[in-house]
Scaffold this motif. Structure first.
Motif, short mmCIF file in Angstrom:
data_model
loop_
_atom_site.label_atom_id
_atom_site.label_comp_id
_atom_site.label_asym_id
_atom_site.label_seq_id
_atom_site.Cartn_x
_atom_site.Cartn_y
_atom_site.Cartn_z
N ASN A 62 84.53 34.43 20.71
CA ASN A 62 84.65 33.78 21.91
C ASN A 62 84.81 35.11 23.18
OD1 ASN A 62 84.62 32.03 24.19
ND2 ASN A 62 86.59 31.54 23.95
N ASP A 70 92.48 32.43 23.68
CA ASP A 70 93.54 31.24 23.84
C ASP A 70 93.33 30.35 22.86
OD1 ASP A 70 94.29 32.83 26.12
OD2 ASP A 70 93.93 31.03 27.62
N ILE A 71 92.01 29.62 22.50
CA ILE A 71 91.81 28.74 21.42
C ILE A 71 92.30 29.28 20.11
CG2 ILE A 71 90.01 27.29 20.36
CD1 ILE A 71 88.23 27.53 22.86
N ASP A 87 76.17 30.87 19.88
CA ASP A 87 76.41 31.81 21.06
C ASP A 87 77.58 31.28 21.65
OD1 ASP A 87 74.50 34.05 22.31
OD2 ASP A 87 75.66 32.83 23.80
N VAL A 88 78.20 32.17 22.46
CA VAL A 88 79.26 31.71 23.18
C VAL A 88 79.09 30.91 24.33
CG1 VAL A 88 81.00 32.84 24.94
CG2 VAL A 88 80.40 34.30 23.10
N SER A 89 77.77 30.82 24.54
CA SER A 89 77.32 29.57 25.65
C SER A 89 77.60 28.40 25.06
CB SER A 89 76.01 29.92 26.29
OG SER A 89 75.11 30.01 25.22
N TRP A 92 81.16 27.32 24.94
CA TRP A 92 81.44 26.55 26.08
C TRP A 92 80.97 25.47 26.31
CZ3 TRP A 92 80.66 31.36 29.98
CH2 TRP A 92 81.61 32.54 29.82
N GLU A 95 82.96 22.97 24.63
CA GLU A 95 84.47 22.61 25.22
C GLU A 95 84.39 21.92 26.36
OE1 GLU A 95 87.88 24.29 24.79
OE2 GLU A 95 86.68 23.56 23.18
N ARG A 96 83.26 22.12 27.06
CA ARG A 96 82.90 21.10 28.20
C ARG A 96 82.95 19.79 27.91
NH1 ARG A 96 79.25 24.99 29.41
NH2 ARG A 96 77.52 23.63 29.24
#
Lengths: 197, 197
Positions: A62, A70-71, A87-89, A92, A95-96
């Protein structure tokens, strides 16, 4: 062009961002200069901070502002579930949704013989290490529903099936989706995975 | 959301730029972090410089990085021609064409009784001053071909016609334009202003 080299440079760099071109970069820069206190100064300061601190998490891949994100450091996220994303996206996006409470592992792409991307390029060895060191009980393969994504998911599943419980995201009709606008593949998948009411 | 407050802040600020929303801001930030040396660091540095130095030219209203912009200080631009535009973006558009060699005067909007915008809000007094102090012989009214723009042009023409030669941009068929796609007003204007070959 605009009578100042710095402003021209700023427009040139902004125009290289995805989704912006020369015209929208000019508009954005004019907007920034006019909203100096509200936008320009905060953006300049935040960019400086991010430029100095942003890095990939050494554990999951990440992007954050510390060596381990943090995760990965949060004990609340040590649920024994590990979600593998391309992928990082994608991380995210997961997470959303707020639906997943465990930790992530970012592959950084998909396997591709043509492009010379093998398991070592995709941090798959790191993934197998983490299953042991972090007491992972379930690996959720949240790869994209594309040919490359599914090939990679099969490869990982073959390697891990004896060691850990494996699952993938369900496929079916998206929330709010209308059948008339869905492709045949999605409808077939939704029909095959039908549930009794 | 992305596991780091600074990166989330950066996405929030980028999403406020015109032409970007939350999704494209996330894409732009990921792109920036991945191209740190090529994009992120230069953008952060240039933004800091611009945030510290950008200001309106005290003479013409253009945006630059000094009190009086390069166009106003250049002796080559002292041709006695003054081009009046509504906005800094119009000035930049004129400069891109490279067709005008004189100086500019940015009004900062158009006259509007409804919004309480009178001549004093539009730096029209400053314009009349400049005609004397800079030995202006011709004022080119390059205002937008909208109702508000043309109203403002008429007002300025009424005030200056006894003092200086006045002109406006020609109206007609744009270069590369096809008659079939032009509106009636443009075709009428082009016909009325027809030239003998």
């Amino acid at each position: 062009m605009s009578s100042s080299k710095d402003i021209d440079d700023l427009i040139d760099i902004m125009a290289k961002l995805p989704g912006l071109g020369p015209r929208s970069a000019r508009r954005a820069v004019l907007h920034l200069v006019r909203k100096r206190a509200l936008l320009l100064t905060p953006l300049a300061d935040t960019l400086q901070t991010v430029a100095a601190t942003a890095r990939e998490c050494l554990n999951c891949g990440n992007i954050g502002t510390s060596d381990v994100c943090d995760i990965c450091t949060s004990n609340e996220r040590a649920t024994g579930e590990l979600c593998v994303v391309e992928d990082v996206s994608d991380l995210w996006a997961m997470e959303r949704s707020g639906a997943f409470k465990g930790r992530y592992h970012v592959l950084g792409g998909t396997l591709s013989a043509l492009d010379g991307v093998g398991p070592d390029e995709l941090s798959i060895p790191k993934l197998t290490d983490r299953i042991t060191t972090e007491d992972i009980t379930e690996v959720i393969l949240a790869l994209n529903a594309t040919v490359d994504g599914q090939t990679t998911a099969h490869y990982i599943a073959d390697h891990l099936e004896s060691r850990v419980k494996l699952s993938t995201l369900a496929q079916g009709v998206p929330i709010g989706g209308e059948l008339d606008y869905l492709d045949e593949g999605t409808i077939s998948a939704a029909l095959n995975a039908r549930k009794t009411v």
